[in-house]
Design an enzyme around this catalytic site. Sequence first.
Site, PDB file in Angstrom:
ATOM      1  N   LYS A 107      32.658  41.252  39.177  1.00  0.00           N
ATOM      2  CA  LYS A 107      33.149  40.104  38.402  1.00  0.00           C
ATOM      3  C   LYS A 107      31.991  39.653  37.516  1.00  0.00           C
ATOM      4  O   LYS A 107      31.213  38.772  37.873  1.00  0.00           O
ATOM      5  CB  LYS A 107      33.631  39.000  39.346  1.00  0.00           C
ATOM      6  CG  LYS A 107      34.420  37.902  38.642  1.00  0.00           C
ATOM      7  CD  LYS A 107      35.096  37.001  39.664  1.00  0.00           C
ATOM      8  CE  LYS A 107      35.661  35.735  39.051  1.00  0.00           C
ATOM      9  NZ  LYS A 107      36.763  35.924  38.131  1.00  0.00           N
TER      10      LYS A 107
HETATM   11  N1  PMP Z   1      41.625  39.881  37.947  1.00  0.00           N
HETATM   12  C1  PMP Z   1      40.759  39.233  37.147  1.00  0.00           C
HETATM   13  C2  PMP Z   1      40.309  39.899  35.888  1.00  0.00           C
HETATM   14  C3  PMP Z   1      40.322  37.955  37.497  1.00  0.00           C
HETATM   15  O1  PMP Z   1      39.462  37.289  36.700  1.00  0.00           O
HETATM   16  C4  PMP Z   1      40.789  37.353  38.685  1.00  0.00           C
HETATM   17  C5  PMP Z   1      40.329  35.969  39.053  1.00  0.00           C
HETATM   18  N2  PMP Z   1      39.120  35.986  39.766  1.00  0.00           N
HETATM   19  C6  PMP Z   1      41.681  38.070  39.487  1.00  0.00           C
HETATM   20  C7  PMP Z   1      42.081  39.341  39.083  1.00  0.00           C
HETATM   21  C8  PMP Z   1      42.182  37.503  40.781  1.00  0.00           C
HETATM   22  O2  PMP Z   1      41.164  37.489  41.749  1.00  0.00           O
HETATM   23  P1  PMP Z   1      41.121  36.377  42.893  1.00  0.00           P
HETATM   24  O3  PMP Z   1      42.444  36.424  43.583  1.00  0.00           O
HETATM   25  O4  PMP Z   1      40.012  36.776  43.781  1.00  0.00           O
HETATM   26  O5  PMP Z   1      40.898  35.085  42.213  1.00  0.00           O
END
Ligand code: PMP
Length: 307
Positions: free
Chosen positions: A159
Site C-alpha cells: 500500500k
Molecule cells: N484496494 C485498494 C486499492 C485500496 O486502497 C483499499 C483500501 N485500503 C482496498 C483495496 C481495501 O482494503 P482494506 O479492506 O484493507 O481497506
Amino acid sequence: MGITLGKYIWHNGNHTEWENANIHIMSHVIHYGSSVFEGIRVYDTHLGPAVYRLPDHIKRLFDSAKIYRMDLSYSPEDIVQACVDTVKKNELGACYIRPIVFRGYGAFGVNPFDNPLETYIATWEWGAYLGTDALESGVDVCFSSWGRFAPNTLPALAKCGANYMNSQLIKMEAILNGYSEGIALNNQGYISEGSGENIFIIRNGIIYTPPLSASILPGLTRDSVIEIVKDLGYELRVEMIPRESILIADEAFFTGTAAEITPIRSVDKIAVGNGKRGKITTKIQEEFFSIFNGKRKVPEDWLTPIK
Ligand code: PMP
C-alpha cells in the site's frame, strides 16, 4: 472541512499538534511518491471505541515497508500502541486512523537511501466514503479506461503512496463521467479492483472475488468477507473474473475500510441484478456490522479497545 480532525498527530514517537505536523517541500516523498500507509477504522462497539483489525493493518504496513526496503526503527507492536495512544489522546470515538511512513528530507535524487524515514499517525472523524445512502442503495460505477499496473511494474500488494496515482486516474475519470467509482482491469483484462476497494460478485449463489495475482491490494475487509461467506456456507471462488461477469451477476459489492461493504447497483449503466442491494449482500453486510455489537464472534485481535 466539515470533519473533526484529531488535535494531535504522532510523529516518530511524540505527539505534535495537527497544525505543526509539516514537512519540507524537498522531502523525497513529495517528488517520488515514496510512502507506505494504512487506512484503519475505529468503530463504536460493545467494548467501547475499538480499532478494527489493527494488528493486521500494521502487519500490512510493515509488509509494504519491507517491499520498499524501508527499515523502521519501531516494532509492529510499537505502532499498534501508538495508534491506540493517538486515538485516546485525541478523545475520538469512531474515527479513521492513518499511519504513514515515508522518505523525508535529505538527498534530492531518486535514490532514497540517504533520506530519513518519517513515521506519522493522524486521526480524524470520517463518515460513509461513497455517500451516506451508498450502503443501502448501492453505487453506480463504470469500467475504467485505466488498467491496474502490471505485476512487474509496481507491487500491488504494497500500500504505497505512488500506487494511488493510478487510483486517482480511475477515480477522477469515474467522477467526471458521473459515476461514484471505477473498476479497473488488470493487465490481462480481468477484473482487478476499484480505486480504493476490492470487489466481489455473486451469481447463482456462488461468490467470486479476484485473487491476489489480479493486481489487487490484499484488503482486510476482503479477508473479513471471505471469512463471513465461508461461515455462512456459501461457495466462494477466488479466481480471475472476466469483465462481463459483473454485467450478468445477480449481485456485486465493493469492500474496503472506507467503503465497508457497498453494493454496486449498476456498471456502465447496466443494472447489476435488479439494480438494488441483493439478498446475499445484505446478509454479508449484517454479519459484518454485527462484529461491532458483539453478536458475531471474531478473533480477539480483530477488535482492539481504546483504553
Ligand atoms: N484496494 C485498494 C486499492 C485500496 O486502497 C483499499 C483500501 N485500503 C482496498 C483495496 C481495501 O482494503 P482494506 O479492506 O484493507 O481497506
